[in-house]
Design an enzyme around this catalytic site. Structure first.
Site, PDB file in Angstrom:
ATOM      1  N   HIS A   1      -4.712  49.490  28.481  1.00 30.86           N
ATOM      2  CA  HIS A   1      -3.908  48.903  27.404  1.00 30.86           C
ATOM      3  C   HIS A   1      -4.488  47.554  27.013  1.00 30.86           C
ATOM      4  O   HIS A   1      -4.855  46.758  27.868  1.00 30.86           O
ATOM      5  CB  HIS A   1      -2.460  48.700  27.863  1.00 30.86           C
ATOM      6  CG  HIS A   1      -1.688  49.978  27.968  1.00 30.86           C
ATOM      7  ND1 HIS A   1      -0.338  50.008  28.221  1.00 30.86           N
ATOM      8  CD2 HIS A   1      -2.074  51.271  27.845  1.00 30.86           C
ATOM      9  CE1 HIS A   1       0.072  51.269  28.252  1.00 30.86           C
ATOM     10  NE2 HIS A   1      -0.971  52.041  28.045  1.00 30.86           N
TER      11      HIS A   1
ATOM     12  N   TYR B   1       8.600  45.707  25.655  1.00 31.72           N
ATOM     13  CA  TYR B   1       9.578  44.822  26.285  1.00 31.72           C
ATOM     14  C   TYR B   1      10.603  44.455  25.209  1.00 31.72           C
ATOM     15  O   TYR B   1      10.237  43.802  24.224  1.00 31.72           O
ATOM     16  CB  TYR B   1       8.904  43.535  26.785  1.00 31.72           C
ATOM     17  CG  TYR B   1       8.094  43.709  28.041  1.00 31.72           C
ATOM     18  CD1 TYR B   1       6.815  44.263  28.014  1.00 31.72           C
ATOM     19  CD2 TYR B   1       8.596  43.292  29.271  1.00 31.72           C
ATOM     20  CE1 TYR B   1       6.070  44.398  29.182  1.00 31.72           C
ATOM     21  CE2 TYR B   1       7.853  43.422  30.440  1.00 31.72           C
ATOM     22  CZ  TYR B   1       6.597  43.988  30.390  1.00 31.72           C
ATOM     23  OH  TYR B   1       5.863  44.120  31.542  1.00 31.72           O
TER      24      TYR B   1
ATOM     25  N   TYR C   1      -0.108  37.466  31.588  1.00 30.27           N
ATOM     26  CA  TYR C   1       0.055  38.904  31.837  1.00 30.27           C
ATOM     27  C   TYR C   1      -1.221  39.537  32.404  1.00 30.27           C
ATOM     28  O   TYR C   1      -1.173  40.319  33.362  1.00 30.27           O
ATOM     29  CB  TYR C   1       0.479  39.624  30.548  1.00 30.27           C
ATOM     30  CG  TYR C   1       1.235  40.902  30.826  1.00 30.27           C
ATOM     31  CD1 TYR C   1       2.620  40.941  30.778  1.00 30.27           C
ATOM     32  CD2 TYR C   1       0.555  42.071  31.163  1.00 30.27           C
ATOM     33  CE1 TYR C   1       3.319  42.108  31.058  1.00 30.27           C
ATOM     34  CE2 TYR C   1       1.240  43.242  31.452  1.00 30.27           C
ATOM     35  CZ  TYR C   1       2.616  43.252  31.391  1.00 30.27           C
ATOM     36  OH  TYR C   1       3.300  44.400  31.685  1.00 30.27           O
TER      37      TYR C   1
ATOM     38  N   PRO D   1      10.213  42.043  38.857  1.00 32.45           N
ATOM     39  CA  PRO D   1       9.168  42.930  38.345  1.00 32.45           C
ATOM     40  C   PRO D   1       8.793  42.753  36.870  1.00 32.45           C
ATOM     41  O   PRO D   1       7.854  43.378  36.403  1.00 32.45           O
ATOM     42  CB  PRO D   1       9.764  44.330  38.560  1.00 32.45           C
ATOM     43  CG  PRO D   1      11.239  44.115  38.617  1.00 32.45           C
ATOM     44  CD  PRO D   1      11.459  42.745  39.161  1.00 32.45           C
TER      45      PRO D   1
ATOM     46  N   LYS E   1       3.712  41.781  38.415  1.00 33.54           N
ATOM     47  CA  LYS E   1       2.770  41.002  39.225  1.00 33.54           C
ATOM     48  C   LYS E   1       2.722  41.395  40.711  1.00 33.54           C
ATOM     49  O   LYS E   1       1.764  41.047  41.410  1.00 33.54           O
ATOM     50  CB  LYS E   1       3.141  39.509  39.155  1.00 33.54           C
ATOM     51  CG  LYS E   1       2.831  38.864  37.831  1.00 33.54           C
ATOM     52  CD  LYS E   1       1.359  38.506  37.746  1.00 33.54           C
ATOM     53  CE  LYS E   1       0.914  38.162  36.360  1.00 33.54           C
ATOM     54  NZ  LYS E   1       0.385  39.259  35.565  1.00 33.54           N
TER      55      LYS E   1
HETATM   56  C1  FAD Z   1      11.235  50.136  43.927  1.00 30.77           C
HETATM   57  C2  FAD Z   1      10.086  49.208  43.665  1.00 30.77           C
HETATM   58  C3  FAD Z   1       9.503  49.152  42.386  1.00 30.77           C
HETATM   59  C4  FAD Z   1       8.443  48.286  42.130  1.00 30.77           C
HETATM   60  N1  FAD Z   1       7.894  48.243  40.869  1.00 30.77           N
HETATM   61  C5  FAD Z   1       6.873  47.384  40.622  1.00 30.77           C
HETATM   62  C6  FAD Z   1       6.263  47.312  39.341  1.00 30.77           C
HETATM   63  O1  FAD Z   1       6.643  48.007  38.407  1.00 30.77           O
HETATM   64  N2  FAD Z   1       5.218  46.437  39.170  1.00 30.77           N
HETATM   65  C7  FAD Z   1       4.739  45.649  40.203  1.00 30.77           C
HETATM   66  O2  FAD Z   1       3.759  44.906  40.032  1.00 30.77           O
HETATM   67  N3  FAD Z   1       5.302  45.711  41.411  1.00 30.77           N
HETATM   68  C8  FAD Z   1       6.343  46.552  41.640  1.00 30.77           C
HETATM   69  N4  FAD Z   1       6.883  46.596  42.868  1.00 30.77           N
HETATM   70  C9  FAD Z   1       6.295  45.752  43.881  1.00 30.77           C
HETATM   71  C10 FAD Z   1       5.036  46.373  44.470  1.00 30.77           C
HETATM   72  O3  FAD Z   1       5.263  47.736  44.708  1.00 30.77           O
HETATM   73  C11 FAD Z   1       4.698  45.616  45.723  1.00 30.77           C
HETATM   74  O4  FAD Z   1       4.436  44.267  45.365  1.00 30.77           O
HETATM   75  C12 FAD Z   1       3.506  46.190  46.483  1.00 30.77           C
HETATM   76  O5  FAD Z   1       3.843  47.452  47.021  1.00 30.77           O
HETATM   77  C13 FAD Z   1       3.104  45.246  47.600  1.00 30.77           C
HETATM   78  O6  FAD Z   1       2.178  45.871  48.437  1.00 30.77           O
HETATM   79  P1  FAD Z   1       2.151  45.570  50.005  1.00 30.77           P
HETATM   80  O7  FAD Z   1       1.014  46.353  50.533  1.00 30.77           O
HETATM   81  O8  FAD Z   1       2.214  44.112  50.213  1.00 30.77           O
HETATM   82  O9  FAD Z   1       3.540  46.117  50.559  1.00 30.77           O
HETATM   83  P2  FAD Z   1       4.099  47.613  50.640  1.00 30.77           P
HETATM   84  O10 FAD Z   1       3.613  48.416  49.491  1.00 30.77           O
HETATM   85  O11 FAD Z   1       5.559  47.484  50.852  1.00 30.77           O
HETATM   86  O12 FAD Z   1       3.410  48.212  51.942  1.00 30.77           O
HETATM   87  C14 FAD Z   1       3.827  47.855  53.242  1.00 30.77           C
HETATM   88  C15 FAD Z   1       3.513  48.990  54.191  1.00 30.77           C
HETATM   89  O13 FAD Z   1       3.871  48.599  55.499  1.00 30.77           O
HETATM   90  C16 FAD Z   1       4.553  49.662  56.144  1.00 30.77           C
HETATM   91  N5  FAD Z   1       5.396  49.091  57.198  1.00 30.77           N
HETATM   92  C17 FAD Z   1       6.565  48.431  57.062  1.00 30.77           C
HETATM   93  N6  FAD Z   1       7.045  48.055  58.251  1.00 30.77           N
HETATM   94  C18 FAD Z   1       6.169  48.473  59.177  1.00 30.77           C
HETATM   95  C19 FAD Z   1       6.106  48.392  60.592  1.00 30.77           C
HETATM   96  N7  FAD Z   1       7.065  47.793  61.293  1.00 30.77           N
HETATM   97  N8  FAD Z   1       5.044  48.951  61.210  1.00 30.77           N
HETATM   98  C20 FAD Z   1       4.066  49.563  60.519  1.00 30.77           C
HETATM   99  N9  FAD Z   1       4.061  49.668  59.178  1.00 30.77           N
HETATM  100  C21 FAD Z   1       5.096  49.134  58.505  1.00 30.77           C
HETATM  101  C22 FAD Z   1       5.313  50.327  55.003  1.00 30.77           C
HETATM  102  O14 FAD Z   1       5.676  51.669  55.311  1.00 30.77           O
HETATM  103  C23 FAD Z   1       4.307  50.244  53.889  1.00 30.77           C
HETATM  104  O15 FAD Z   1       3.458  51.365  53.828  1.00 30.77           O
HETATM  105  C24 FAD Z   1       7.947  47.451  43.153  1.00 30.77           C
HETATM  106  C25 FAD Z   1       8.522  47.501  44.427  1.00 30.77           C
HETATM  107  C26 FAD Z   1       9.583  48.356  44.687  1.00 30.77           C
HETATM  108  C27 FAD Z   1      10.209  48.382  46.063  1.00 30.77           C
END
Ligand code: FAD
Length: 385
Positions: free
Chosen positions: A72, A198, A382, A290, A294
């Site tokens: 996009h 938006y 953005y 969200p 970011k």
């Molecule tokens: C419902 C939802 C919608 C979202 N929509 C957007 C969006 O539209 N745009 C955007 O930019 N961001 C969005 N986000 C945020 C984005 O998904 C997160 O910022 C991103 O997933 C961060 O990645 P991460 O690897 O830090 O954490 P996570 O993706 O949460 O990964 C963490 C991992 O650690 C594992 N874990 C947890 N506890 C333990 C443990 N004790 N032992 C071992 N493993 C463990 C989990 O199972 C998971 O696989 C959304 C989040 C949610 C919850």
């Protein structure tokens, strides 16, 4: 078991960190408490900034993203039943790509397993020990057996509800909760627009986004305690149509809703992001509302910094970056936090009774869309400049 870097969590942060380290000859083991099927189906983020797109290409896993993702070059802003385009490419020379987080996770997992690198799914009772010693350990149960993984360093990439953050002593927490939520749907229908829309409406905010040419993800601003059972499919489409309306009679494409949920919106930052030999990255350390798309991009920025300071440590025996990790991340964390809160405050109905505030909001939206400087500031935030 022994490794150089033990990584908790196979989300975007943990998987990408492992790949960055592997490219530079540093060993890691990922310990994840969910199954492979679960993490590969978890629908979450979908917008990748130009920098994240470039990162995946440089890691050699961008081929499917470039083929199936939707590039996009701008977004559409709607208010007062008029449409205004913010042209990212014209204003910044950059673009974004729409590619589901779960697809990115699939690509990272496939590459990881193809290289026969250790990624332990369904580990239970994960706990960390001796994190302020030179030999921190990760304890867990795996395939019915108690395991201990000895590491030089541990990366806590275990998301907002993980265990790593609990081990930060005297952590300073900055938090803001918004007085509204998002009602999100996933629907089987072709997108109604080539780009994200938006909409800031007197009835509240709405967002039209997409995950593929046949799948859309739409959101409505709703009450914090909204009961999803009060929202029939008809009511959802009707509300979306009202908030997305234009004077030319625009209609959103409607289709079968396959998922509905209500989520709260919050900003959260923990400082510091390190203690002893434990380093936090991604949602484990911070959450953004969200609206600015970011969250995942921010997680990737953290691990790029973490991989770099670990590389300095292993290749040049230089620890100064590791000691500064939290400070090095602070700037991009707060910048993303600022942009996300700004977009949220600009586009949502902050107080349904306060017409004065609403008039100011509309004036600000006009100022942004009628000025090159205003549009450029939004575009830069953005695309992640
Ligand atoms: C419902 C939802 C919608 C979202 N929509 C957007 C969006 O539209 N745009 C955007 O930019 N961001 C969005 N986000 C945020 C984005 O998904 C997160 O910022 C991103 O997933 C961060 O990645 P991460 O690897 O830090 O954490 P996570 O993706 O949460 O990964 C963490 C991992 O650690 C594992 N874990 C947890 N506890 C333990 C443990 N004790 N032992 C071992 N493993 C463990 C989990 O199972 C998971 O696989 C959304 C989040 C949610 C919850």
């Amino acid at each position: 078991m022994r490794t150089q870097v033990g990584i908790i969590g196979a989300g975007p942060a943990g998987l990408t960190l492992s790949r960055l380290l592997h490219q530079n000859g540093i060993e890691s083991v990922i310990v994840e408490n969910r199954s492979r099927a679960y993490i590969e189906q978890r629908v979450r983020a979908g917008v990748l900034e130009q920098g994240s797109m470039d990162l995946f290409n440089s890691l050699g896993i961008g081929e499917r993203m470039m083929r199936e993702g939707m590039q996009h070059h701008g977004i559409e802003l709607r208010f007062s039943e008029t449409s205004h385009r913010i042209d990212f490419t014209q204003l910044t020379g950059k673009s974004i790509i729409i590619y589901g987080q779960q697809e990115m996770v699939k690509d990272l997992v496939a590459a990881h397993l193809q290289e026969a690198r250790p990624l332990l799914f369904e580990a239970s009772d994960v706990s960390l020990d001796r994190i302020d010693s030179p030999t921190p350990v990760i304890n867990f149960q795996y395939q019915g057996q108690a395991q201990q993984l000895q590491c030089d360093y541990i990366a806590g990439c275990d998301g907002f509800h993980g265990i790593s953050r609990q081990l930060m002593p005297a952590a300073q927490v900055y938090e803001h909760k918004f007085p509204f939520g998002w009602l999100g749907i996933l629907a089987e229908v072709a997108p109604s627009s080539h780009e994200l829309i938006y909409a800031s409406h007197d009835r509240g905010f709405a967002l039209h986004s997409m995950r593929s040419p046949k799948l859309v993800r739409n959101y409505l601003q709703c009450a914090l305690d909204e009961d999803i059972n009060n929202w029939s499919d008809d009511r959802i489409w009707n509300e979306l149509q009202q908030r997305m309306a234009l004077t030319d009679g625009f209609r959103l494409n409607e289709g079968r809703i396959i998922e509905k949920s209500v989520t709260s919106m919050r900003s959260f930052v923990v400082e510091t992001m390190q203690h002893g030999n434990l380093f936090l990255a991604g949602d484990a350390a911070h959450i953004v509302p969200p609206t600015g798309a970011k969250g995942m991009n921010l997680a990737l920025r953290d691990v790029v910094v973490l991989a770099k300071v670990l590389l300095d440590r292993y290749q040049s025996n230089n620890n100064s970056g590791l000691r500064q990790y939290s400070i090095l991340c602070s700037r991009h964390v707060w910048k993303a936090q600022y942009f996300s809160v700004w977009m949220t405050s600009l586009l949502h109905r902050l107080d349904a009774q306060d017409d004065f505030q609403r008039k100011l909001q509309l004036t600000q939206l006009r100022a942004i869309t009628e000025s090159v400087a205003g549009s450029t500031a939004m575009a830069e935030g953005y695309v992640g400049l």
